[in-house]
Scaffold this motif. Sequence first.
Motif, mmCIF file in Angstrom:
data_model
loop_
_atom_site.group_PDB
_atom_site.id
_atom_site.type_symbol
_atom_site.label_atom_id
_atom_site.label_comp_id
_atom_site.label_asym_id
_atom_site.label_seq_id
_atom_site.Cartn_x
_atom_site.Cartn_y
_atom_site.Cartn_z
ATOM 1 N N ALA A 116 0.830 -1.201 0.000
ATOM 2 C CA ALA A 116 0.000 0.000 0.000
ATOM 3 C C ALA A 116 0.868 1.256 0.000
ATOM 4 C CB ALA A 116 -0.916 -0.003 1.224
ATOM 5 N N VAL A 117 2.005 1.173 0.650
ATOM 6 C CA VAL A 117 2.921 2.308 0.688
ATOM 7 C C VAL A 117 3.522 2.501 -0.692
ATOM 8 C CG1 VAL A 117 5.025 3.221 1.710
ATOM 9 C CG2 VAL A 117 3.472 1.806 3.088
ATOM 10 N N ASP A 118 3.938 1.384 -1.300
ATOM 11 C CA ASP A 118 4.599 1.470 -2.592
ATOM 12 C C ASP A 118 3.707 2.105 -3.647
ATOM 13 O OD1 ASP A 118 6.569 0.262 -1.294
ATOM 14 O OD2 ASP A 118 6.614 -1.582 -2.482
ATOM 15 N N ALA A 119 2.395 1.819 -3.584
ATOM 16 C CA ALA A 119 1.490 2.373 -4.588
ATOM 17 C C ALA A 119 1.638 3.890 -4.605
ATOM 18 C CB ALA A 119 0.047 1.965 -4.276
ATOM 19 N N VAL A 120 1.706 4.493 -3.441
ATOM 20 C CA VAL A 120 1.827 5.955 -3.367
ATOM 21 C C VAL A 120 3.225 6.401 -3.787
ATOM 22 C CG1 VAL A 120 1.671 7.974 -1.858
ATOM 23 C CG2 VAL A 120 0.128 6.023 -1.490
ATOM 24 N N ILE A 121 4.222 5.742 -3.233
ATOM 25 C CA ILE A 121 5.612 6.160 -3.490
ATOM 26 C C ILE A 121 5.966 6.037 -4.968
ATOM 27 C CG2 ILE A 121 7.726 4.729 -3.297
ATOM 28 C CD1 ILE A 121 8.310 6.570 -1.267
ATOM 29 N N PHE A 122 5.551 4.923 -5.594
ATOM 30 C CA PHE A 122 5.875 4.750 -7.017
ATOM 31 C C PHE A 122 5.123 5.759 -7.875
ATOM 32 C CE2 PHE A 122 6.972 0.013 -6.141
ATOM 33 C CZ PHE A 122 8.213 0.401 -5.646
ATOM 34 N N ALA A 123 3.901 6.092 -7.461
ATOM 35 C CA ALA A 123 3.150 7.097 -8.225
ATOM 36 C C ALA A 123 3.844 8.457 -8.129
ATOM 37 C CB ALA A 123 1.715 7.194 -7.701
ATOM 38 N N MET A 124 4.326 8.789 -6.963
ATOM 39 C CA MET A 124 5.049 10.049 -6.786
ATOM 40 C C MET A 124 6.311 10.043 -7.653
ATOM 41 S SD MET A 124 3.473 12.017 -4.519
ATOM 42 C CE MET A 124 4.630 13.110 -3.714
ATOM 43 N N GLU A 125 6.997 8.919 -7.631
ATOM 44 C CA GLU A 125 8.227 8.797 -8.414
ATOM 45 C C GLU A 125 7.918 8.985 -9.898
ATOM 46 O OE1 GLU A 125 9.848 4.872 -8.845
ATOM 47 O OE2 GLU A 125 11.906 5.580 -8.553
ATOM 48 N N LYS A 126 6.844 8.336 -10.338
ATOM 49 C CA LYS A 126 6.473 8.399 -11.749
ATOM 50 C C LYS A 126 6.132 9.832 -12.160
ATOM 51 C CE LYS A 126 3.596 5.901 -14.943
ATOM 52 N NZ LYS A 126 2.248 5.356 -14.981
ATOM 53 N N ALA A 127 5.508 10.549 -11.234
ATOM 54 C CA ALA A 127 5.119 11.930 -11.519
ATOM 55 C C ALA A 127 6.307 12.890 -11.392
ATOM 56 C CB ALA A 127 3.992 12.346 -10.573
ATOM 57 N N GLY A 128 7.467 12.327 -11.073
ATOM 58 C CA GLY A 128 8.650 13.184 -10.958
ATOM 59 C C GLY A 128 8.682 13.999 -9.672
ATOM 60 N N ARG A 129 7.818 13.676 -8.749
ATOM 61 C CA ARG A 129 7.831 14.387 -7.461
ATOM 62 C C ARG A 129 8.774 13.642 -6.519
ATOM 63 N NH1 ARG A 129 4.169 18.412 -7.671
ATOM 64 N NH2 ARG A 129 4.712 18.901 -5.519
ATOM 65 N N LEU A 130 10.059 13.933 -6.669
ATOM 66 C CA LEU A 130 11.083 13.114 -6.013
ATOM 67 C C LEU A 130 11.538 13.658 -4.670
ATOM 68 C CD1 LEU A 130 13.229 12.266 -9.165
ATOM 69 C CD2 LEU A 130 11.325 10.999 -8.169
ATOM 70 N N GLY A 131 10.924 14.763 -4.249
ATOM 71 C CA GLY A 131 11.330 15.314 -2.957
ATOM 72 C C GLY A 131 11.919 16.709 -3.109
ATOM 73 N N ARG A 132 12.506 17.193 -2.023
ATOM 74 C CA ARG A 132 12.931 18.597 -2.009
ATOM 75 C C ARG A 132 13.953 18.919 -3.096
ATOM 76 N NH1 ARG A 132 16.175 22.336 0.988
ATOM 77 N NH2 ARG A 132 17.289 20.619 1.946
ATOM 78 N N LYS A 133 14.857 17.960 -3.347
ATOM 79 C CA LYS A 133 15.893 18.228 -4.355
ATOM 80 C C LYS A 133 15.259 18.528 -5.711
ATOM 81 C CE LYS A 133 19.398 15.289 -2.803
ATOM 82 N NZ LYS A 133 19.936 13.996 -3.130
ATOM 83 N N ALA A 134 14.124 17.861 -5.993
ATOM 84 C CA ALA A 134 13.438 18.075 -7.269
ATOM 85 C C ALA A 134 12.444 19.235 -7.171
ATOM 86 C CB ALA A 134 12.709 16.797 -7.683
ATOM 87 N N LYS A 135 12.415 19.892 -6.019
ATOM 88 C CA LYS A 135 11.476 20.981 -5.757
ATOM 89 C C LYS A 135 10.023 20.538 -5.950
ATOM 90 C CE LYS A 135 14.851 24.432 -7.060
ATOM 91 N NZ LYS A 135 15.312 25.278 -8.150
ATOM 92 N N ALA A 136 9.776 19.279 -5.731
ATOM 93 C CA ALA A 136 8.410 18.749 -5.817
ATOM 94 C C ALA A 136 8.354 17.429 -5.069
ATOM 95 C CB ALA A 136 8.023 18.514 -7.277
ATOM 96 N N GLY A 137 7.403 17.317 -4.176
ATOM 97 C CA GLY A 137 7.258 16.064 -3.432
ATOM 98 C C GLY A 137 5.889 16.064 -2.793
#
Length: 727
Positions: free
Chosen positions: A575-596
Amino acid sequence: MTDFTMEKDADGVATITWDVPGKSMNVLSMDGAAELSRLIDDALADDAVKGIVITSGKADFAAGMDLNVLAGMKQGGPQAVFDGVMSLHHLLRKIERAGMDARTLKGGKPIAAALPGTALGIGLELPLACHRIFAADNPKARIGLPEIMVGIFPGAGGTTRLSRKLGAMAAAPLLLEGKLNDPAKAKAAGAIDEVVADPVAAARDWVLSAQDADLVKPWDAKGYKMPGGDPWHPAGFMTFLGANAMVMGKTMGVYPAARALLSAVYEGAQVDFDTALRIEARWFTNVLMNPSAGNMIRSLFISKEALEKGANRPDVPDQRVRKLGVLGAGMMGAGIAHVAANAGIEVVLIDSTQEAADRGKAHSAGILDKGISRRKLTEARKAEVLAHITATTDYAALNGCDLIVEAVFEDPSVKAEVTAKAEAVIPADAIFATNTSTLPISELAKASSRPEQFIGIHFFSPVDKMALVEIIRGRETGDRAVAKALDFVRQIRKTPIVVNDARFFYANRCIIPYINEGIRMVGEGVNPVLIENAARLMGMPLGPLQLVDETSIELGARIARATRKAMGDAYPDEAVDAVIFAMEKAGRLGRKAKAGFYAYDDAGKRQGLWEGLAADYPRAEGQPELTEVQHRLMFAQALEAVRALEQGVLTDIREGDVGAILGWGFAPWTGGPFGWLDMLGAERAVEIAEALAADHGDRFAPPALLRDMAAKGDSFYGRFGAQAAAA
Ligand code: NAD
């Protein structure tokens, strides 16, 4: 054996010297206080004595109250604490009044403090009761009241005297933040009076020339008004209003000491000085009796110091590092090279290209430059540190290294290759350490021809700021390797814990479930604002979503994939991965990417939670109670810590608690997960875990150890804390 001695000279100056036998730093015990009291009585009663100087026989004045004594006082119950504190107030008040006539305020004997160096806690509260404070011009000295950092507050009059001397506003950074200053800054802040080359000589001159009026503290003089205004004054009112808001904002109301301190100042400001001291003593008693204070003192002071001094160090001769090899000059390797060079260790920093190695050394230069721009360092010091680092691609330069720390890519084959290359050059008795964060040490040790000399030394990022180092024993790691790692950590002045080898070791093992629980709730449609605030209101420095943005969602996704592969069907976090992989796919990689999970502006400044989350994960109709969210987030961590203990990854609960606070910021007010579970009680903890397990799944099922403790009415420190001093 006495802590204080007194000498009277022909000029009529009595010099009282504080010099606790057998200790490098003075700390005050109740016996010491009684001795000082007797000497003060003697000097005040002796007609030949015109003035008194209180100084130290050591390089520093004092480190504060002996916290073990406080812990002992606490065992006697609230009345014992209150009485103990009041006896200190009487002593300090006696010094302050110095035998003067109560009505005319005349005829007292001048008493000056002469501080050769550092003066902390009661080491400053005692001088504050004197009539004038002289400090040596010693930029290394630290002067201040750090009590708040260990969950208490200055309770020997420091709170009342400083707030009356400076006003609540000016005293706030010193009292509420525990800010320490060098003597020049302490003078500018108003905490001390003079900075001189020879404080004892200056104090002598002063006591011989002081007039009656110099001895009267503003609060003992007629018409005293608190600087900046008391709480009923319009300006004072605003100060207190602001301070209250600031404290609540910073502490989320979970640190009892900050609130109590503010109450002591606020209430004390409305009454006469002696009543204010009694109020201070009551609040101090209240805080000391609060389990949070005891737990914080235990973990952040007593246990931390014991671990730093090698509480769990195997009994082998001195293993201090002389020449260190660092393999990989990336973010971690460069940081490790820097802290070692800064501690005076010769470092060879290796990367696969000269450019990368140089970049690693430049990282150190960058940190040093920051220190120079803040005037904390000189160019000469920078040159000295950098001269310790040789950046190269040549493995032959590792010749003579007694310790290697490997920090190349997180890839077993790359690590195996550099292990073999380094071992071909280094002495036969050198220790080889890996900084891996996810790979089992015992597996990596297979690439070594001397697995008993192979160990994990796991640093946290950023290396120069993070205080914890996790040392990991592999299956075959020998005692000398452990001692080497501990001696190295001591050289670079960080705090070590020693754990056994298991997936994610200790810190990451507990922090991942915290982050995952937050992400899982996003997937369930829990309002992310509720998730983040629930964590902050429990005293976590960062909510789980902010934390994963900081450490990078990309890294989270990578770890998830690797864990899934390693665990196969037993993998619990779909269930966690579903969210995390979707974020990754959307390029929302966290602060370094200025999107998370958060939105960021172009400069990378965090704005608020990303609004798109609501579209992807529609809010569930019934939102959970705040407490339920908090329980999920806290139990995710605490139960994992219990499992780590149960499985022998942790062997000392002090390491579990200290490591949790320093490693991932586990709500410091609790004193760590074991301290927190002890506050709840095992029985209640089992009850909560069972309820969570029924609603949210087996990951919350109480471990057998916790159940057993609940059945027997045990606490963690009761059962496992034999070595941990009771606080
Ligand atoms: P990084 O990518 O910043 O640095 C790795 C460096 O190793 C690079 O400079 C690379 O050029 C160099 N390198 C690769 N192969 C090499 C070889 N064969 N010989 C010499 N140098 C080589 O990575 P990092 O974040 O510094 O992580 C390094 C290690 O530390 C990893 O094992 C990682 O798991 C671990 N770690 C990372 C963190 C973190 O927060 N980043 C925290 C703790 C531990």
